[in-house]
Design a protein around this motif. Structure first.
Motif, mmCIF file in Angstrom:
data_model
loop_
_atom_site.group_PDB
_atom_site.id
_atom_site.type_symbol
_atom_site.label_atom_id
_atom_site.label_comp_id
_atom_site.label_asym_id
_atom_site.label_seq_id
_atom_site.Cartn_x
_atom_site.Cartn_y
_atom_site.Cartn_z
ATOM 1 N N ARG A 19 0.831 -1.206 0.000
ATOM 2 C CA ARG A 19 0.000 0.000 0.000
ATOM 3 C C ARG A 19 0.867 1.258 0.000
ATOM 4 O O ARG A 19 0.583 2.228 -0.715
ATOM 5 N N ARG A 20 1.905 1.255 0.811
ATOM 6 C CA ARG A 20 2.763 2.441 0.880
ATOM 7 C C ARG A 20 3.422 2.708 -0.480
ATOM 8 O O ARG A 20 3.485 3.851 -0.945
ATOM 9 N N VAL A 21 3.921 1.664 -1.101
ATOM 10 C CA VAL A 21 4.576 1.826 -2.396
ATOM 11 C C VAL A 21 3.587 2.275 -3.456
ATOM 12 O O VAL A 21 3.890 3.154 -4.284
ATOM 13 N N ARG A 22 2.393 1.711 -3.439
ATOM 14 C CA ARG A 22 1.381 2.110 -4.431
ATOM 15 C C ARG A 22 1.073 3.596 -4.311
ATOM 16 O O ARG A 22 0.933 4.298 -5.320
ATOM 17 N N HIS A 23 0.968 4.098 -3.080
ATOM 18 C CA HIS A 23 0.706 5.531 -2.932
ATOM 19 C C HIS A 23 1.818 6.360 -3.557
ATOM 20 O O HIS A 23 1.552 7.284 -4.339
ATOM 21 N N VAL A 24 3.063 6.056 -3.220
ATOM 22 C CA VAL A 24 4.175 6.887 -3.679
ATOM 23 C C VAL A 24 4.282 6.869 -5.199
ATOM 24 O O VAL A 24 4.428 7.924 -5.845
ATOM 25 N N VAL A 25 4.180 5.697 -5.795
ATOM 26 C CA VAL A 25 4.338 5.591 -7.251
ATOM 27 C C VAL A 25 3.181 6.285 -7.969
ATOM 28 O O VAL A 25 3.386 7.034 -8.940
ATOM 29 N N THR A 26 1.963 6.061 -7.523
ATOM 30 C CA THR A 26 0.826 6.707 -8.191
ATOM 31 C C THR A 26 0.798 8.207 -7.914
ATOM 32 O O THR A 26 0.376 8.996 -8.769
ATOM 33 N N GLU A 27 1.259 8.626 -6.746
ATOM 34 C CA GLU A 27 1.287 10.057 -6.432
ATOM 35 C C GLU A 27 2.281 10.782 -7.329
ATOM 36 O O GLU A 27 2.010 11.897 -7.807
ATOM 37 N N ASN A 28 3.426 10.182 -7.571
ATOM 38 C CA ASN A 28 4.372 10.794 -8.504
ATOM 39 C C ASN A 28 3.741 10.998 -9.874
ATOM 40 O O ASN A 28 3.931 12.038 -10.519
ATOM 41 N N GLN A 29 2.979 10.023 -10.329
ATOM 42 C CA GLN A 29 2.324 10.168 -11.635
ATOM 43 C C GLN A 29 1.265 11.260 -11.591
ATOM 44 O O GLN A 29 1.091 12.018 -12.563
ATOM 45 N N ARG A 30 0.557 11.369 -10.470
ATOM 46 C CA ARG A 30 -0.453 12.433 -10.364
ATOM 47 C C ARG A 30 0.200 13.812 -10.425
ATOM 48 O O ARG A 30 -0.380 14.754 -10.987
ATOM 49 N N VAL A 31 1.385 13.948 -9.842
ATOM 50 C CA VAL A 31 2.091 15.234 -9.948
ATOM 51 C C VAL A 31 2.399 15.542 -11.407
ATOM 52 O O VAL A 31 2.130 16.647 -11.895
ATOM 53 N N ARG A 32 2.957 14.574 -12.120
ATOM 54 C CA ARG A 32 3.274 14.792 -13.538
ATOM 55 C C ARG A 32 2.020 15.149 -14.343
ATOM 56 O O ARG A 32 2.042 16.042 -15.190
ATOM 57 N N ASP A 33 0.931 14.446 -14.073
ATOM 58 C CA ASP A 33 -0.312 14.705 -14.810
ATOM 59 C C ASP A 33 -0.844 16.098 -14.501
ATOM 60 O O ASP A 33 -1.360 16.793 -15.394
ATOM 61 N N THR A 34 -0.732 16.526 -13.249
ATOM 62 C CA THR A 34 -1.181 17.867 -12.875
ATOM 63 C C THR A 34 -0.358 18.928 -13.582
ATOM 64 O O THR A 34 -0.903 19.915 -14.105
ATOM 65 N N VAL A 35 0.946 18.735 -13.617
ATOM 66 C CA VAL A 35 1.816 19.692 -14.310
ATOM 67 C C VAL A 35 1.456 19.772 -15.790
ATOM 68 O O VAL A 35 1.392 20.862 -16.376
ATOM 69 N N ASP A 36 1.200 18.636 -16.412
ATOM 70 C CA ASP A 36 0.811 18.637 -17.829
ATOM 71 C C ASP A 36 -0.456 19.467 -18.046
ATOM 72 O O ASP A 36 -0.557 20.227 -19.023
ATOM 73 N N LEU A 37 -1.422 19.329 -17.148
ATOM 74 C CA LEU A 37 -2.666 20.086 -17.285
ATOM 75 C C LEU A 37 -2.420 21.581 -17.089
ATOM 76 O O LEU A 37 -2.985 22.419 -17.814
ATOM 77 N N LEU A 38 -1.595 21.937 -16.126
ATOM 78 C CA LEU A 38 -1.315 23.353 -15.896
ATOM 79 C C LEU A 38 -0.566 23.962 -17.079
ATOM 80 O O LEU A 38 -0.835 25.103 -17.468
ATOM 81 N N ARG A 39 0.373 23.216 -17.636
ATOM 82 C CA ARG A 39 1.083 23.718 -18.829
ATOM 83 C C ARG A 39 0.118 23.965 -19.976
ATOM 84 O O ARG A 39 0.317 24.872 -20.793
ATOM 85 N N ALA A 40 -0.938 23.145 -20.038
ATOM 86 C CA ALA A 40 -1.922 23.264 -21.113
ATOM 87 C C ALA A 40 -3.045 24.245 -20.774
ATOM 88 O O ALA A 40 -4.042 24.320 -21.494
ATOM 89 N N ASP A 41 -2.884 24.979 -19.662
ATOM 90 C CA ASP A 41 -3.876 25.966 -19.236
ATOM 91 C C ASP A 41 -5.233 25.316 -18.964
ATOM 92 O O ASP A 41 -6.283 25.873 -19.276
ATOM 93 N N ARG A 42 -5.194 24.127 -18.370
ATOM 94 C CA ARG A 42 -6.415 23.403 -18.030
ATOM 95 C C ARG A 42 -6.509 23.256 -16.514
ATOM 96 O O ARG A 42 -6.613 22.164 -15.975
ATOM 97 N N LEU A 43 -6.488 24.383 -15.831
ATOM 98 C CA LEU A 43 -6.422 24.368 -14.375
ATOM 99 C C LEU A 43 -7.648 23.697 -13.764
ATOM 100 O O LEU A 43 -7.538 22.970 -12.776
#
Length: 373
Positions: free
Chosen positions: A255-279
């Motif tokens: 469970r701990r590992v799943r959180h960290v790995v998926t959270e890192n991906q959520r950060v990347r996905d959030t940055v992609d949306l912000l770069r695309a002006d999709r706040l």
């Protein structure tokens, strides 16, 4: 501080902000990715040089008596309490080879303590910025977060990652700080809520942000052990989550590992949306982050879960706890015209459950540490 007879180079006022982490929780000490932004709440240090042998006289608006720190106190653990964070910065600078003159430092702050808004890093970074300017220390701004982190890790004894100090030092107005916690590479990602017709409601759950029974350190050690078992330098290096989970021996570690790995991906996905002006579209990622903290990392408490659930039911686009967990604050991304309704809904839900009344405020991305005057 009175003007005195010193020159502007010998005295001044420096500030450093608290922060909220938009997304990326417990990823920093796993060499991962985070996305904080600086709050308008700040810690200030009014400072002046002192003549004579090196000594540092530190006072605070939240302490009855000043604390005098001498060279013999620059040993990890020697000074405790709030002044230990100041002593830690002094120790880290001197241990790095810098010579510091004596100084008088007066600390004030409106960063809530214990709310998960990084009041300790704000103190460290305000003191560090003041001392660097006062002493003419040639320490590039990009190198300062690691030194401030070392003060907290090795002097105070708190095993925090580098995110808080990086945010307090490096953030820019109107931007979130996309930080690679391994390399300290940064990108200032546009985060203009007002232009998008949005607001960020920060709800202080009034549950003191405490790492209960050393649970923060336990989470960190579990992640480090899992990385060793998986044969990677850190969990940010896990490429195949399913294979990693199959290789781990127990459900808690998985469970701990799943959180960290998926959270890192959520950060990347959030940055992609912000770069695309999709706040507006980052809301579901914030909510998914909270569910992961609740179910996989198991660091939320009833008050923050209630705030998240209530905010979402009242129309928030996304909501999550921010900070190390076991209390602290919740972020709710809302349409600007819904902010008051969401705030009132959360307050009402707390009253119905008999919880202490929450305190909520709107936050926009501010600037990092700097000299005020």
């Amino acid at each position: 501080m009175s003007a005195g007879n010193g020159t502007s180079a010998e005295q001044g006022v420096w500030v450093a902000p608290g922060r909220v982490n938009l997304i990326g929780e417990h990823t920093d000490y796993n060499d991962g990715f985070v996305l904080p932004f600086a709050l308008p709440h700040r810690t200030s240090v009014t400072a002046r040089l002192l003549p004579g042998p090196a000594r540092w006289v530190v006072s605070s608006s939240f302490a009855a008596e000043p604390v005098t720190i001498g060279p013999d106190d620059l040993v990890p653990g020697r000074v405790t309490g709030w002044a230990g964070y100041v002593a830690g910065v002094l120790w880290a600078l001197t241990d790095a080879g810098f010579t510091l003159p004596g100084a008088e430092l007066s600390v004030g702050s409106d960063v809530p303590v214990g709310a998960g808004l990084s009041s300790s890093a704000a103190l460290e970074c305000a003191v560090l910025t003041a001392l660097c300017d006062l002493a003419g220390v040639d320490l590039p701004v990009a190198d300062r977060p690691r030194l401030a982190q070392r003060a907290e890790n090795d002097y105070v004894g708190v095993p925090c990652g580098v995110m808080d100090q990086a945010a307090s030092t490096l953030c820019r107005t109107g931007h979130a700080l996309f930080l690679d916690c391994r390399s300290l590479a940064v990108e200032h990602v546009p985060f203009d809520l007002a232009t998008a017709g949005l607001a960020m409601l920060v709800v202080d759950s009034r549950t003191p942000h405490q790492h209960v029974d050393n649970e923060y350190a336990l989470r960190r050690s579990t992640c480090e052990q899992a990385a060793r078992q998986l044969g990677v330098p850190a969990l940010r290096d896990v490429d195949d989550l399913d294979a990693a989970l199959r290789a781990l021996p127990d459900a808690v570690t998985r469970r701990r590992v799943r959180h960290v790995v998926t959270e890192n991906q959520r950060v990347r996905d959030t940055v992609d949306l912000l770069r695309a002006d999709r706040l507006r579209d980052i809301g579901p990622l914030l909510t998914a982050s909270h569910r992961s903290m609740r179910d996989d990392y198991e660091i939320t408490v009833a008050q923050v879960d209630l705030a998240v659930d209530t905010a979402l039911a009242a129309g928030a686009l996304g909501a999550r706890m921010t900070g190390g967990g076991f209390g602290g604050c919740v972020l709710a991304l809302v349409d600007a015209d819904r902010a008051d309704a969401v705030r009132e809904a959360v307050a009402g839900a707390y009253a119905d459950r008999g919880f202490d009344a929450p305190v909520a405020f709107l936050a926009e991305a501010g600037a990092g540490a700097h000299r005020l005057r």
